[in-house]
Design a protein around this motif. Structure first.
Motif, PDB file in Angstrom:
ATOM      1  N   SER A   1       0.893  -1.350   0.082  1.00 48.36           N
ATOM      2  CA  SER A   1      -0.396  -0.214   0.202  1.00 48.36           C
ATOM      3  C   SER A   1       1.140   1.473   0.282  1.00 48.36           C
ATOM      4  O   SER A   1       2.186   1.361   0.334  1.00 48.36           O
ATOM      5  CB  SER A   1      -0.691   0.172   1.455  1.00 48.36           C
ATOM      6  N   LEU A   2       0.217   2.394  -0.835  1.00 51.94           N
ATOM      7  CA  LEU A   2       0.623   3.790  -0.453  1.00 51.94           C
ATOM      8  C   LEU A   2       0.481   4.477   0.488  1.00 51.94           C
ATOM      9  O   LEU A   2      -0.935   4.202   1.000  1.00 51.94           O
ATOM     10  CB  LEU A   2       0.727   4.042  -2.077  1.00 51.94           C
ATOM     11  N   ARG A   3       0.942   5.292   1.642  1.00 50.37           N
ATOM     12  CA  ARG A   3       0.062   6.483   1.746  1.00 50.37           C
ATOM     13  C   ARG A   3       1.088   7.798   1.500  1.00 50.37           C
ATOM     14  O   ARG A   3       2.754   7.529   1.575  1.00 50.37           O
ATOM     15  CB  ARG A   3      -0.204   5.865   3.559  1.00 50.37           C
ATOM     16  N   ILE A   4      -0.069   8.260   1.788  1.00 49.91           N
ATOM     17  CA  ILE A   4       0.511   9.866   1.275  1.00 49.91           C
ATOM     18  C   ILE A   4       0.469  11.209   2.532  1.00 49.91           C
ATOM     19  O   ILE A   4      -0.886  10.791   2.827  1.00 49.91           O
ATOM     20  CB  ILE A   4       0.774  11.248   0.287  1.00 49.91           C
ATOM     21  N   SER A   5       1.627  11.901   3.426  1.00 55.15           N
ATOM     22  CA  SER A   5       0.660  12.103   4.589  1.00 55.15           C
ATOM     23  C   SER A   5       0.473  13.296   4.303  1.00 55.15           C
ATOM     24  O   SER A   5       0.884  13.998   3.329  1.00 55.15           O
ATOM     25  CB  SER A   5       2.522  12.855   5.130  1.00 55.15           C
ATOM     26  N   GLN A   6      -0.431  13.997   4.904  1.00 53.78           N
ATOM     27  CA  GLN A   6      -1.220  14.934   4.770  1.00 53.78           C
ATOM     28  C   GLN A   6      -0.675  16.215   5.635  1.00 53.78           C
ATOM     29  O   GLN A   6      -0.838  17.678   4.688  1.00 53.78           O
ATOM     30  CB  GLN A   6      -3.114  15.120   5.828  1.00 53.78           C
TER      31      GLN A   6
ATOM     32  N   VAL B   1       5.281  10.135   1.338  1.00 51.30           N
ATOM     33  CA  VAL B   1       5.286   8.863   0.618  1.00 51.30           C
ATOM     34  C   VAL B   1       5.327   7.838   1.266  1.00 51.30           C
ATOM     35  O   VAL B   1       6.892   8.014   0.899  1.00 51.30           O
ATOM     36  CB  VAL B   1       5.363   9.140  -1.208  1.00 51.30           C
ATOM     37  N   THR B   2       5.080   6.823   2.013  1.00 56.89           N
ATOM     38  CA  THR B   2       5.195   5.549   1.941  1.00 56.89           C
ATOM     39  C   THR B   2       4.801   4.728   1.238  1.00 56.89           C
ATOM     40  O   THR B   2       3.602   4.429   1.426  1.00 56.89           O
ATOM     41  CB  THR B   2       5.068   5.582   3.803  1.00 56.89           C
TER      42      THR B   2
ATOM     43  N   THR C   1       4.293   0.256   2.011  1.00 54.45           N
ATOM     44  CA  THR C   1       4.096  -0.646   2.957  1.00 54.45           C
ATOM     45  C   THR C   1       4.134  -1.897   2.531  1.00 54.45           C
ATOM     46  O   THR C   1       3.280  -1.753   1.491  1.00 54.45           O
ATOM     47  CB  THR C   1       3.364  -0.419   3.986  1.00 54.45           C
TER      48      THR C   1
ATOM     49  N   LYS D   1       1.852   3.398  -9.791  1.00 50.80           N
ATOM     50  CA  LYS D   1       0.819   4.339  -9.182  1.00 50.80           C
ATOM     51  C   LYS D   1       1.754   5.851  -8.944  1.00 50.80           C
ATOM     52  O   LYS D   1       0.955   6.542  -8.611  1.00 50.80           O
ATOM     53  CB  LYS D   1       0.709   3.993  -7.452  1.00 50.80           C
TER      54      LYS D   1
ATOM     55  N   HIS E   1      -1.494  13.459  -6.271  1.00 49.75           N
ATOM     56  CA  HIS E   1      -1.438  13.534  -5.271  1.00 49.75           C
ATOM     57  C   HIS E   1      -0.692  14.870  -4.423  1.00 49.75           C
ATOM     58  O   HIS E   1      -0.997  15.939  -3.748  1.00 49.75           O
ATOM     59  CB  HIS E   1      -1.697  12.557  -4.657  1.00 49.75           C
TER      60      HIS E   1
END
Ligand SMILES: [Zn+2]
Length: 231
Positions: free
Chosen positions: A26-31, A36-37, A39, A56, A63
């Motif tokens: 999974s990918l997460r972008i910190s608000q 970008v992390t 996992t 992606k 984003h």
């Protein structure tokens, strides 16, 4: 936690996180700061996680672009220092110089130099404030350390160690002073009880306005990306 980057203009730094609990990549972008992390589960090879991130890339860039609030520290950029907006300009000499509306930084690794300068300034201001408040309170602290914390502006350990985010130097001085007073007050009251807030009021005075400023504008202080920092 590994550091990688998606190639391109500009490259996108990726933090890789291998997790025993993750079921899928999974990918997460910190608000907060746009980092970008990526996992991925323990059983998945890193190369597979990275190729997932590449598929992606469009989504990630879109984003990040949708975050007009991110600012890279470079010449021409403006940044608040002690609450006053200054333009970052090249210095003619070898030292960082702060004046009313500019901060002059020697060329070459300017983001890192400015970060170092701001940390020194933060240490100077926070030490002064903590010494004053600790004297009024009649307690002393053991150490004062600075970090680039994302989740809190300061902390006070049970051993009397104070920790602060150096980004407080970007905030108006009364905000930095309030956080210093808040952490110093914890030397007397290790909680957020009415007795604690009475100590804050005693050593700092009315604290509602800087406290509100931090709540409303604190995330702004994380806008500035010093690209030489691990991100
Ligand atoms: Zn507290």
């Amino acid at each position: 936690m590994g550091e990688h980057a998606l190639p391109g203009t500009p490259p996108v730094p990726l933090r890789l996180r291998k997790s025993a609990r993750a079921r899928r990549i999974s990918l997460r972008i910190s608000q907060l700061d746009g980092r970008v992390t990526l996992t991925y589960p323990t059983g998945v090879p890193e190369s597979e996680a990275l190729s997932f991130a590449r598929t992606k890339e469009g989504w990630i860039r879109q984003h990040l672009q949708g975050r007009p609030d991110m600012a890279t520290v470079q010449f021409g950029q403006v940044i608040p220092i002690e609450g006053k907006t200054r333009r970052i300009v090249p210095a003619t000499g070898r030292r960082v110089l702060l004046d009313a509306d500019e901060v002059a930084v020697p060329k070459g690794a300017e983001a890192r130099r400015l970060a170092r300068y701001l940390k020194e300034l933060a240490r100077d201001r926070l030490t002064g404030a903590c010494d004053d408040y600790a004297a009024i309170l009649g307690r002393s602290y053991t150490t004062l350390s600075l970090r680039d914390t994302r989740s809190r502006w300061g902390s006070c350990s049970s051993h009397g160690g104070l920790m602060f985010s150096w980004r407080l130097i970007l905030a108006p001085p009364d905000v930095l002073h309030y956080v210093a007073a808040h952490e110093v007050a914890h030397l007397a009251e290790m909680n957020h009880s009415p007795a604690f807030w009475a100590q804050v009021e005693k050593i700092f005075g009315p604290y509602q306005s800087p406290r509100r400023w931090l709540r409303d504008n604190g995330a702004e202080l994380h806008r500035y990306r010093f690209d030489t920092e691990p991100s």
